[in-house]
Design a protein around this motif. Sequence first.
Motif, PDB file in Angstrom:
ATOM      1  N   TRP A 113       0.844  -1.199   0.000  1.00 28.27           N
ATOM      2  CA  TRP A 113       0.000   0.000   0.000  1.00 28.27           C
ATOM      3  C   TRP A 113       0.874   1.243   0.000  1.00 28.27           C
ATOM      4  CZ3 TRP A 113      -4.480  -1.942  -1.109  1.00 28.27           C
ATOM      5  CH2 TRP A 113      -4.858  -3.180  -0.577  1.00 28.27           C
ATOM      6  N   VAL A 114       0.545   2.187  -0.868  1.00 27.72           N
ATOM      7  CA  VAL A 114       1.327   3.419  -0.993  1.00 27.72           C
ATOM      8  C   VAL A 114       0.394   4.624  -0.900  1.00 27.72           C
ATOM      9  CG1 VAL A 114       2.837   4.780  -2.488  1.00 27.72           C
ATOM     10  CG2 VAL A 114       3.029   2.282  -2.482  1.00 27.72           C
ATOM     11  N   GLU A 115       0.693   5.526   0.006  1.00 28.55           N
ATOM     12  CA  GLU A 115      -0.029   6.793   0.066  1.00 28.55           C
ATOM     13  C   GLU A 115       0.644   7.747  -0.912  1.00 28.55           C
ATOM     14  OE1 GLU A 115       0.031   8.719   3.848  1.00 28.55           O
ATOM     15  OE2 GLU A 115      -1.204  10.414   3.156  1.00 28.55           O
ATOM     16  N   GLY A 116      -0.083   8.147  -1.931  1.00 24.39           N
ATOM     17  CA  GLY A 116       0.535   8.965  -2.963  1.00 24.39           C
ATOM     18  C   GLY A 116      -0.475   9.663  -3.842  1.00 24.39           C
ATOM     19  N   ASP A 117       0.019  10.317  -4.875  1.00 30.83           N
ATOM     20  CA  ASP A 117      -0.759  11.196  -5.731  1.00 30.83           C
ATOM     21  C   ASP A 117      -0.907  10.587  -7.127  1.00 30.83           C
ATOM     22  OD1 ASP A 117      -1.880  13.334  -7.082  1.00 30.83           O
ATOM     23  OD2 ASP A 117      -0.488  14.818  -6.286  1.00 30.83           O
ATOM     24  N   ALA A 118      -2.136  10.471  -7.601  1.00 30.29           N
ATOM     25  CA  ALA A 118      -2.395   9.936  -8.942  1.00 30.29           C
ATOM     26  C   ALA A 118      -1.809  10.821 -10.038  1.00 30.29           C
ATOM     27  CB  ALA A 118      -3.898   9.782  -9.157  1.00 30.29           C
ATOM     28  N   LEU A 119      -1.515  12.072  -9.712  1.00 33.34           N
ATOM     29  CA  LEU A 119      -0.972  12.999 -10.700  1.00 33.34           C
ATOM     30  C   LEU A 119       0.548  13.028 -10.712  1.00 33.34           C
ATOM     31  CD1 LEU A 119      -3.415  16.011 -10.179  1.00 33.34           C
ATOM     32  CD2 LEU A 119      -3.717  13.926 -11.539  1.00 33.34           C
ATOM     33  N   ASP A 120       1.165  12.288  -9.817  1.00 33.26           N
ATOM     34  CA  ASP A 120       2.631  12.264  -9.723  1.00 33.26           C
ATOM     35  C   ASP A 120       3.034  10.908  -9.159  1.00 33.26           C
ATOM     36  OD1 ASP A 120       5.290  12.971  -9.705  1.00 33.26           O
ATOM     37  OD2 ASP A 120       5.156  14.212  -7.893  1.00 33.26           O
ATOM     38  N   LEU A 121       2.884   9.876  -9.959  1.00 33.96           N
ATOM     39  CA  LEU A 121       3.077   8.514  -9.486  1.00 33.96           C
ATOM     40  C   LEU A 121       4.547   8.237  -9.172  1.00 33.96           C
ATOM     41  CD1 LEU A 121       0.705   6.576 -11.937  1.00 33.96           C
ATOM     42  CD2 LEU A 121       0.256   7.271  -9.566  1.00 33.96           C
ATOM     43  N   PRO A 122       4.825   7.636  -8.012  1.00 35.40           N
ATOM     44  CA  PRO A 122       6.209   7.391  -7.590  1.00 35.40           C
ATOM     45  C   PRO A 122       6.780   6.085  -8.148  1.00 35.40           C
ATOM     46  CG  PRO A 122       4.725   6.730  -5.842  1.00 35.40           C
ATOM     47  CD  PRO A 122       3.855   7.278  -6.945  1.00 35.40           C
ATOM     48  N   PHE A 123       6.621   5.894  -9.465  1.00 33.10           N
ATOM     49  CA  PHE A 123       7.086   4.666 -10.110  1.00 33.10           C
ATOM     50  C   PHE A 123       7.805   5.010 -11.408  1.00 33.10           C
ATOM     51  CE2 PHE A 123       2.817   3.882  -8.214  1.00 33.10           C
ATOM     52  CZ  PHE A 123       3.234   3.163  -7.101  1.00 33.10           C
ATOM     53  N   PRO A 124       8.761   4.174 -11.827  1.00 30.98           N
ATOM     54  CA  PRO A 124       9.498   4.442 -13.069  1.00 30.98           C
ATOM     55  C   PRO A 124       8.651   4.180 -14.308  1.00 30.98           C
ATOM     56  CG  PRO A 124      10.209   2.371 -12.087  1.00 30.98           C
ATOM     57  CD  PRO A 124       9.292   3.001 -11.097  1.00 30.98           C
ATOM     58  N   ASP A 125       9.124   4.631 -15.431  1.00 32.81           N
ATOM     59  CA  ASP A 125       8.431   4.415 -16.697  1.00 32.81           C
ATOM     60  C   ASP A 125       8.321   2.921 -16.999  1.00 32.81           C
ATOM     61  OD1 ASP A 125       8.630   7.144 -16.752  1.00 32.81           O
ATOM     62  OD2 ASP A 125       9.919   7.258 -18.531  1.00 32.81           O
ATOM     63  N   GLY A 126       7.222   2.518 -17.610  1.00 26.67           N
ATOM     64  CA  GLY A 126       7.039   1.147 -18.056  1.00 26.67           C
ATOM     65  C   GLY A 126       7.141   0.115 -16.953  1.00 26.67           C
ATOM     66  N   TYR A 127       6.616   0.409 -15.789  1.00 27.44           N
ATOM     67  CA  TYR A 127       6.817  -0.444 -14.608  1.00 27.44           C
ATOM     68  C   TYR A 127       5.736  -1.510 -14.444  1.00 27.44           C
ATOM     69  CZ  TYR A 127       8.079  -1.424  -9.705  1.00 27.44           C
ATOM     70  OH  TYR A 127       8.478  -2.019  -8.535  1.00 27.44           O
ATOM     71  N   PHE A 128       4.512  -1.223 -14.878  1.00 26.61           N
ATOM     72  CA  PHE A 128       3.387  -2.122 -14.599  1.00 26.61           C
ATOM     73  C   PHE A 128       2.873  -2.844 -15.839  1.00 26.61           C
ATOM     74  CE2 PHE A 128       3.086   1.038 -11.140  1.00 26.61           C
ATOM     75  CZ  PHE A 128       3.139   0.175 -10.051  1.00 26.61           C
ATOM     76  N   ASP A 129       2.374  -4.062 -15.590  1.00 26.33           N
ATOM     77  CA  ASP A 129       1.765  -4.859 -16.653  1.00 26.33           C
ATOM     78  C   ASP A 129       0.280  -4.574 -16.819  1.00 26.33           C
ATOM     79  OD1 ASP A 129       4.022  -6.807 -17.392  1.00 26.33           O
ATOM     80  OD2 ASP A 129       3.914  -7.058 -15.214  1.00 26.33           O
ATOM     81  N   ALA A 130      -0.330  -3.946 -15.844  1.00 25.98           N
ATOM     82  CA  ALA A 130      -1.752  -3.599 -15.905  1.00 25.98           C
ATOM     83  C   ALA A 130      -2.067  -2.598 -14.801  1.00 25.98           C
ATOM     84  CB  ALA A 130      -2.624  -4.843 -15.747  1.00 25.98           C
ATOM     85  N   ILE A 131      -3.098  -1.790 -15.041  1.00 24.34           N
ATOM     86  CA  ILE A 131      -3.558  -0.809 -14.059  1.00 24.34           C
ATOM     87  C   ILE A 131      -5.082  -0.865 -13.990  1.00 24.34           C
ATOM     88  CG2 ILE A 131      -3.748   1.651 -13.457  1.00 24.34           C
ATOM     89  CD1 ILE A 131      -1.110   2.135 -14.866  1.00 24.34           C
ATOM     90  N   THR A 132      -5.623  -0.789 -12.773  1.00 30.79           N
ATOM     91  CA  THR A 132      -7.055  -0.615 -12.598  1.00 30.79           C
ATOM     92  C   THR A 132      -7.306   0.672 -11.818  1.00 30.79           C
ATOM     93  OG1 THR A 132      -7.071  -1.914 -10.535  1.00 30.79           O
ATOM     94  CG2 THR A 132      -7.562  -3.094 -12.593  1.00 30.79           C
ATOM     95  N   VAL A 133      -8.465   1.275 -12.082  1.00 27.82           N
ATOM     96  CA  VAL A 133      -8.916   2.452 -11.328  1.00 27.82           C
ATOM     97  C   VAL A 133     -10.409   2.246 -11.061  1.00 27.82           C
ATOM     98  CG1 VAL A 133      -9.011   4.968 -11.192  1.00 27.82           C
ATOM     99  CG2 VAL A 133      -7.336   3.869 -12.710  1.00 27.82           C
ATOM    100  N   GLY A 134     -10.789   2.155  -9.799  1.00 25.00           N
ATOM    101  CA  GLY A 134     -12.195   1.967  -9.458  1.00 25.00           C
ATOM    102  C   GLY A 134     -12.767   3.192  -8.774  1.00 25.00           C
ATOM    103  N   TYR A 135     -13.653   3.897  -9.438  1.00 22.98           N
ATOM    104  CA  TYR A 135     -14.318   5.081  -8.886  1.00 22.98           C
ATOM    105  C   TYR A 135     -13.309   6.116  -8.394  1.00 22.98           C
ATOM    106  CZ  TYR A 135     -18.277   1.956  -9.249  1.00 22.98           C
ATOM    107  OH  TYR A 135     -19.212   1.086  -9.748  1.00 22.98           O
ATOM    108  N   GLY A 136     -12.258   6.321  -9.175  1.00 19.93           N
ATOM    109  CA  GLY A 136     -11.216   7.256  -8.771  1.00 19.93           C
ATOM    110  C   GLY A 136     -10.969   8.378  -9.764  1.00 19.93           C
ATOM    111  N   LEU A 137     -11.005   8.073 -11.056  1.00 25.45           N
ATOM    112  CA  LEU A 137     -10.661   9.089 -12.056  1.00 25.45           C
ATOM    113  C   LEU A 137     -11.604  10.284 -11.995  1.00 25.45           C
ATOM    114  CD1 LEU A 137      -8.795   9.819 -14.418  1.00 25.45           C
ATOM    115  CD2 LEU A 137     -10.429   8.703 -15.948  1.00 25.45           C
ATOM    116  N   ARG A 138     -12.863  10.037 -11.702  1.00 30.91           N
ATOM    117  CA  ARG A 138     -13.863  11.112 -11.612  1.00 30.91           C
ATOM    118  C   ARG A 138     -13.491  12.133 -10.537  1.00 30.91           C
ATOM    119  NH1 ARG A 138     -17.908  10.546  -8.181  1.00 30.91           N
ATOM    120  NH2 ARG A 138     -17.487   8.303  -8.225  1.00 30.91           N
TER     121      ARG A 138
END
Length: 258
Positions: A128-153
């Motif tokens: 679990w990471v407390e962080g900002d969706a507008l400034d993700l603390p991860f390197p480029d090309g790091y994930f194989d998939a992303i989900t967002v549930g009731y968050g983008l709105r």
Amino acid sequence: MYGPMGVASLQLSLPSTCRFRQRPVRCASDERQGLFNRIAPVYDNLNDLLSLGQHRIWKRMAVSWSGAKMGDRVLDLCCGSGDLAFLLSEKVGSNGKVTGLDFSKEQLSIASHRQNLVPKACRNIIEWVEGDALDLPFPDGYFDAITVGYGLRNVVDKHRAMLEMLRVLKPGSRVSVLDFNKSTQPFTAATQEWMIDNVVVPMATGYGLAKEYEYLKSSIREFLTGKELEKLALQVGFSSARHYEIGGGLMGNLVAKR
């Protein structure tokens, strides 16, 4: 998002198996962050009541559309109390890795507490990471998939959030975004508003959260339609994007491929 059982000051200890990292939240709205902290203790209960349990089906659909598979490294963005992250852990298995990121410390505390309820083989692969969706603390090309549930709105800058998701995804990977559908059909839109006024807000009132849930109508009105979400995804650089209406058109799921 629909959903405190108990008081807003509920304190939850983090299980020893959980890794919990903090990152500065620079771009999130303080008002919205406070809202999600306040509703955290009853968020899951209200989700079940307000959707008659249907949100569990929609979330499984969102995870399936993400294309996550065994051994993958995946991100559940705006993870809340962890529903999608736990479903993702089943998809990627003990050799995979799941990161749940949210700006609400209270939501993450509840997610961490719930972690003991998932199968032991999957329990230790979730961080679990407390962080900002507008400034993700991860390197480029790091994930194989992303989900967002009731968050983008609820993100203050949707264009930047989509750019960040694109950046941290591997080429050919997908993001799956589940949320309320801003329908272009007058009957569906009217039904949605009627349900918020006559079901959601009265039920939230019983928990002392009427004001917290009154924002739903305006947040949906200010959201993007399915076609606009597809256009946004393509504008920021995704190679393909398709929005699916589900739940009788009341909900929607954007699937975009990097």
